[in-house]
Design a protein around this motif. Structure first.
Motif, PDB file in Angstrom:
ATOM      1  N   GLU A 158       4.582 -21.111  71.241  1.00 41.26           N
ATOM      2  CA  GLU A 158       4.791 -19.672  71.321  1.00 41.26           C
ATOM      3  C   GLU A 158       3.709 -19.021  72.180  1.00 41.26           C
ATOM      4  O   GLU A 158       3.979 -18.176  73.027  1.00 41.26           O
ATOM      5  CB  GLU A 158       4.787 -19.073  69.913  1.00 41.26           C
ATOM      6  N   PHE A 159       2.480 -19.461  71.967  1.00 38.37           N
ATOM      7  CA  PHE A 159       1.367 -18.911  72.748  1.00 38.37           C
ATOM      8  C   PHE A 159       1.590 -19.127  74.240  1.00 38.37           C
ATOM      9  O   PHE A 159       1.438 -18.217  75.047  1.00 38.37           O
ATOM     10  CB  PHE A 159       0.046 -19.556  72.312  1.00 38.37           C
ATOM     11  N   ALA A 160       1.983 -20.349  74.597  1.00 36.20           N
ATOM     12  CA  ALA A 160       2.161 -20.669  76.008  1.00 36.20           C
ATOM     13  C   ALA A 160       3.316 -19.873  76.611  1.00 36.20           C
ATOM     14  O   ALA A 160       3.215 -19.332  77.712  1.00 36.20           O
ATOM     15  CB  ALA A 160       2.407 -22.169  76.176  1.00 36.20           C
ATOM     16  N   THR A 161       4.426 -19.768  75.853  1.00 32.63           N
ATOM     17  CA  THR A 161       5.579 -19.016  76.352  1.00 32.63           C
ATOM     18  C   THR A 161       5.215 -17.553  76.534  1.00 32.63           C
ATOM     19  O   THR A 161       5.488 -16.954  77.568  1.00 32.63           O
ATOM     20  CB  THR A 161       6.753 -19.121  75.362  1.00 32.63           C
ATOM     21  N   LEU A 162       4.570 -16.991  75.497  1.00 29.68           N
ATOM     22  CA  LEU A 162       4.245 -15.564  75.568  1.00 29.68           C
ATOM     23  C   LEU A 162       3.264 -15.279  76.691  1.00 29.68           C
ATOM     24  O   LEU A 162       3.348 -14.240  77.333  1.00 29.68           O
ATOM     25  CB  LEU A 162       3.685 -15.073  74.231  1.00 29.68           C
ATOM     26  N   SER A 163       2.343 -16.203  76.942  1.00 33.90           N
ATOM     27  CA  SER A 163       1.396 -15.900  78.017  1.00 33.90           C
ATOM     28  C   SER A 163       2.100 -15.861  79.365  1.00 33.90           C
ATOM     29  O   SER A 163       1.733 -15.075  80.229  1.00 33.90           O
ATOM     30  CB  SER A 163       0.204 -16.857  78.008  1.00 33.90           C
ATOM     31  N   ALA A 164       3.150 -16.676  79.521  1.00 33.49           N
ATOM     32  CA  ALA A 164       3.920 -16.602  80.767  1.00 33.49           C
ATOM     33  C   ALA A 164       4.724 -15.310  80.837  1.00 33.49           C
ATOM     34  O   ALA A 164       4.759 -14.629  81.869  1.00 33.49           O
ATOM     35  CB  ALA A 164       4.853 -17.800  80.877  1.00 33.49           C
ATOM     36  N   VAL A 165       5.351 -14.943  79.709  1.00 34.63           N
ATOM     37  CA  VAL A 165       6.142 -13.705  79.672  1.00 34.63           C
ATOM     38  C   VAL A 165       5.252 -12.497  79.946  1.00 34.63           C
ATOM     39  O   VAL A 165       5.573 -11.621  80.751  1.00 34.63           O
ATOM     40  CB  VAL A 165       6.830 -13.552  78.292  1.00 34.63           C
ATOM     41  N   ASN A 166       4.079 -12.503  79.289  1.00 30.96           N
ATOM     42  CA  ASN A 166       3.198 -11.351  79.428  1.00 30.96           C
ATOM     43  C   ASN A 166       2.616 -11.228  80.824  1.00 30.96           C
ATOM     44  O   ASN A 166       2.332 -10.122  81.280  1.00 30.96           O
ATOM     45  CB  ASN A 166       2.070 -11.419  78.400  1.00 30.96           C
ATOM     46  N   GLU A 167       2.438 -12.369  81.474  1.00 30.21           N
ATOM     47  CA  GLU A 167       1.913 -12.268  82.824  1.00 30.21           C
ATOM     48  C   GLU A 167       2.868 -11.487  83.721  1.00 30.21           C
ATOM     49  O   GLU A 167       2.446 -10.625  84.493  1.00 30.21           O
ATOM     50  CB  GLU A 167       1.661 -13.664  83.394  1.00 30.21           C
ATOM     51  N   PHE A 168       4.176 -11.795  83.580  1.00 33.91           N
ATOM     52  CA  PHE A 168       5.147 -11.027  84.360  1.00 33.91           C
ATOM     53  C   PHE A 168       5.145  -9.563  83.938  1.00 33.91           C
ATOM     54  O   PHE A 168       5.243  -8.667  84.759  1.00 33.91           O
ATOM     55  CB  PHE A 168       6.550 -11.624  84.198  1.00 33.91           C
ATOM     56  N   LYS A 169       5.038  -9.332  82.632  1.00 32.31           N
ATOM     57  CA  LYS A 169       5.050  -7.948  82.133  1.00 32.31           C
ATOM     58  C   LYS A 169       3.882  -7.167  82.725  1.00 32.31           C
ATOM     59  O   LYS A 169       4.042  -6.041  83.183  1.00 32.31           O
ATOM     60  CB  LYS A 169       4.938  -7.954  80.601  1.00 32.31           C
ATOM     61  N   ASN A 170       2.687  -7.785  82.702  1.00 32.22           N
ATOM     62  CA  ASN A 170       1.511  -7.097  83.224  1.00 32.22           C
ATOM     63  C   ASN A 170       1.644  -6.810  84.701  1.00 32.22           C
ATOM     64  O   ASN A 170       1.284  -5.724  85.169  1.00 32.22           O
ATOM     65  CB  ASN A 170       0.252  -7.940  82.982  1.00 32.22           C
ATOM     66  N   LYS A 171       2.179  -7.797  85.427  1.00 24.89           N
ATOM     67  CA  LYS A 171       2.331  -7.593  86.859  1.00 24.89           C
ATOM     68  C   LYS A 171       3.333  -6.479  87.131  1.00 24.89           C
ATOM     69  O   LYS A 171       3.145  -5.674  88.043  1.00 24.89           O
ATOM     70  CB  LYS A 171       2.791  -8.889  87.525  1.00 24.89           C
TER      71      LYS A 171
ATOM     72  N   PRO B 168      17.502 -16.552  74.219  1.00 23.08           N
ATOM     73  CA  PRO B 168      16.518 -15.565  73.759  1.00 23.08           C
ATOM     74  C   PRO B 168      15.743 -15.012  74.963  1.00 23.08           C
ATOM     75  O   PRO B 168      15.385 -15.787  75.852  1.00 23.08           O
ATOM     76  CB  PRO B 168      15.580 -16.374  72.863  1.00 23.08           C
ATOM     77  N   PRO B 169      15.512 -13.682  75.002  1.00 21.49           N
ATOM     78  CA  PRO B 169      14.900 -13.063  76.175  1.00 21.49           C
ATOM     79  C   PRO B 169      13.594 -13.733  76.604  1.00 21.49           C
ATOM     80  O   PRO B 169      13.357 -13.877  77.808  1.00 21.49           O
ATOM     81  CB  PRO B 169      14.625 -11.631  75.718  1.00 21.49           C
ATOM     82  N   ASP B 170      12.787 -14.169  75.649  1.00 22.45           N
ATOM     83  CA  ASP B 170      11.495 -14.744  76.027  1.00 22.45           C
ATOM     84  C   ASP B 170      11.620 -16.116  76.671  1.00 22.45           C
ATOM     85  O   ASP B 170      10.648 -16.653  77.183  1.00 22.45           O
ATOM     86  CB  ASP B 170      10.579 -14.856  74.792  1.00 22.45           C
ATOM     87  N   MET B 171      12.792 -16.705  76.602  1.00 26.90           N
ATOM     88  CA  MET B 171      12.941 -18.049  77.161  1.00 26.90           C
ATOM     89  C   MET B 171      13.677 -18.031  78.485  1.00 26.90           C
ATOM     90  O   MET B 171      13.981 -19.073  79.049  1.00 26.90           O
ATOM     91  CB  MET B 171      13.704 -18.926  76.189  1.00 26.90           C
ATOM     92  N   ARG B 172      14.006 -16.822  78.966  1.00 24.98           N
ATOM     93  CA  ARG B 172      14.774 -16.759  80.207  1.00 24.98           C
ATOM     94  C   ARG B 172      13.840 -16.758  81.406  1.00 24.98           C
ATOM     95  O   ARG B 172      13.152 -15.776  81.660  1.00 24.98           O
ATOM     96  CB  ARG B 172      15.668 -15.524  80.182  1.00 24.98           C
ATOM     97  N   PHE B 173      13.828 -17.876  82.105  1.00 28.65           N
ATOM     98  CA  PHE B 173      13.056 -17.978  83.345  1.00 28.65           C
ATOM     99  C   PHE B 173      13.960 -18.518  84.436  1.00 28.65           C
ATOM    100  O   PHE B 173      15.048 -19.013  84.146  1.00 28.65           O
ATOM    101  CB  PHE B 173      11.847 -18.895  83.141  1.00 28.65           C
ATOM    102  N   HIS B 174      13.471 -18.436  85.667  1.00 28.26           N
ATOM    103  CA  HIS B 174      14.316 -18.895  86.772  1.00 28.26           C
ATOM    104  C   HIS B 174      14.247 -20.404  86.894  1.00 28.26           C
ATOM    105  O   HIS B 174      13.568 -20.950  87.736  1.00 28.26           O
ATOM    106  CB  HIS B 174      13.920 -18.199  88.069  1.00 28.26           C
ATOM    107  N   PHE B 175      14.935 -21.060  85.981  1.00 33.71           N
ATOM    108  CA  PHE B 175      15.019 -22.516  86.004  1.00 33.71           C
ATOM    109  C   PHE B 175      16.485 -22.878  86.165  1.00 33.71           C
ATOM    110  O   PHE B 175      17.323 -22.511  85.343  1.00 33.71           O
ATOM    111  CB  PHE B 175      14.449 -23.088  84.698  1.00 33.71           C
TER     112      PHE B 175
END
Lengths: 178, 334
Positions: free
Chosen positions: A75-88, B120-127
């Motif tokens: 979860e931590f790893a996923t959220l850090s990727a999601v948040n990076e896009f959010k911050n940008k 789930p929205p948090d799992m949607r990436f360009h893969f």
């Protein structure tokens, strides 16, 4: 038993301190298995209530697919990727509102893309896209080019062109309606 | 065109999309193979550190063979007849899908994760290399059996089209496939041996430092070097990327190791309880646990719960490499 971990390294021998060597524990016999009860059940928010399968052993050491509701580490790893896009995206939004860049940069990050990704998907070179980030250039974009961006970003040309504040307002309005 | 097709299908919840699709498909056509069996027989476990391919500015780290390898590998090993099709025009791709469904055939599709609304929205990436099965259509809704979800889902035609024809890296170009023929009998004993040998070659035989066991050591070395060069902040970003590659993207490194351990266990049953394979399965489980330990320690350091120590991480990775070396040397003798 001593096993040397790092092979003689080819070019950076002087640069890297050698990795401390630990004897390898005997790992062949029956030791600790991935047990059913060790399958993490951390109810990660990133799973949104879904479950994933992890293979683990039951009481008789037999492997089976077990459902997992999430793992904090993942979860931590996923959220850090999601948040990076959010911050940008948020950073880009500020600059769009200050009229320093075009809305295109915001939409790119909001759709979880970066410059190389958008370039690959839209077919434009990175320098072209960077040029389109300039508000003066962006405002005069031809419909044909907008069409390509609309396809890549999955939004209509009208939405891309729309003033960003209005676009976000619409977006929030839609969410509260649902 | 109003259509309504539905093929009776037993949905199967799997750990990984590609092996799940193939397992469900083969089982449906009368060749019941479990997901681990599919994964193992296609010789799909691997490790690769690819600095040239960048994801968000970070190198690609893969814990299995590249997408489509499971399908292609299985096709080769089991001599399956599979038809593949790609399309230049999305509309033609959708028509071909409808035609194949109308002929009562299960269709596998390669899609982009980002455009599938049920993710789930948090799992949607360009893969772009996610696999799923289509088993029917009602009006403009497709009935989809996505093996990484608990139950079948419904997808609107325009969303499915967008997902199939997303551009970019690994673009699917609407790739669809279906089984034409399944051999009535397979000599599993021979196939298992061949698959294990093939996999041992990919894990130990690559001449470059980026692949197989050497690749694991290389990653450890890289972590130490990047830490020295760029400091804590960068290495935190790098590590969370490594962990994400390992755990989230298509069920991750440890996940694949456990699938393979399960395969080895099943294989030993097929081969009259081969003791070597039982030992190998145990060792593989320990390897999976080691990888999880690495992920856990990495995230702990990223969160600042312990001081950043890149050497400690490299030590774990080297242990992973040593254990995998031991495993594949063992399996080579098999």
């Amino acid at each position: 038993m001593e096993i040397v971990c790092v092979k003689s390294n080819y070019f950076l021998r002087s640069y890297i301190p050698r990795c401390p060597v630990r004897p390898l524990a005997d790992c062949g016999g029956a030791v600790d298995f991935m047990k059913k009860k060790q399958v993490p059940q951390d109810s990660s928010t990133t799973y949104a209530g879904h479950r994933k399968i992890i293979y683990a052993t039951d009481e008789n050491d037999k492997y089976n697919g077990e459902e997992s509701s999430g793992w904090n580490v993942e979860e931590f790893a996923t959220l850090s990727a999601v948040n990076e896009f959010k911050n940008k995206a948020e950073d880009a939004r500020q600059r769009v509102l200050a009229n320093q860049v075009s809305a295109l940069e915001y939409h790119m990050y909001a759709q979880r893309m970066d410059l190389p990704t958008l370039s690959q998907i839209s077919g434009f070179f990175q320098w072209q896209i960077k040029r389109h980030f300039r508000p003066a250039v962006f405002n005069k974009l031809k419909p044909k080019i907008l069409e390509k961006y609309s396809d890549a970003l999955g939004m209509s040309p009208v939405e891309i062109k729309m003033p960003l504040s209005k676009f976000i307002e619409n977006l929030n309005g839609n969410i509260s309606e649902d | 065109m109003e259509t309504s097709v539905k093929i009776e299908l037993q949905h199967q919840h799997a750990a990984h999309c590609e092996s799940g699709v193939m397992s469900t498909m083969l089982t449906h056509y009368g060749l019941p193979l479990s997901e681990p069996m599919v994964f193992g027989l296609s010789a799909s476990i691997a490790f690769a550190y690819l600095p040239i391919i960048k994801i968000g500015g970070m190198p690609l780290i893969a814990y299995r063979m590249p997408p489509r390898h499971i399908i292609k590998g299985l096709q080769k090993q089991l001599k399956l007849k599979i038809s593949f099709q790609t399309f230049r025009e999305p509309l033609k791709g959708m028509q071909a899908l409808d035609r194949t469904l109308a002929a009562q055939k299960l269709v596998g599709l390669q899609t982009s994760v980002y455009w599938l609304p049920y993710f789930p929205p948090d799992m949607r990436f360009h893969f772009n290399a996610h696999n799923l099965l289509v088993y029917g259509k009602q009006n403009n809704l497709y009935l989809v059996s996505d093996p990484v979800f608990e139950a079948p889902v419904i997808v609107e035609d325009k969303d499915l089209q967008k997902a199939r024809f997303a551009k970019g890296a690994l673009a699917a170009k609407g790739m669809m496939y279906h089984l034409d023929d399944v051999p009535s009998q397979i000599d599993l004993q021979i196939v298992i041996k061949k698959a294990i040998k093939a996999n041992a070659r990919t894990m130990t035989g690559a001449p470059l430092p980026y692949f197989g066991i050497n690749g694991i050591r290389h990653l450890g070395k890289k972590i130490r070097r990047l830490h020295q060069k760029h400091g804590d902040k960068f290495i935190h970003k790098f590590l969370s990327h490594v962990v994400r590659m390992q755990e989230e993207i298509g069920t991750g490194g440890a996940g694949f190791r456990f699938i393979y351990a399960s395969f080895l266990q099943e294989a030993s049953e097929q081969l009259n309880g081969s003791a070597l394979l039982v030992d190998a399965s145990h060792l593989m489980t320990n390897i999976g646990d080691k990888w999880r330990e690495f992920a856990m320690l990495s995230v702990k350091m990223c969160k600042g719960r312990t001081t950043m120590d890149s050497n400690a991480l490299a030590v774990i990775l080297n242990e992973c490499a040593d254990m995998e070396k031991k495993l594949w040397d063992m399996l080579k003798r098999f």
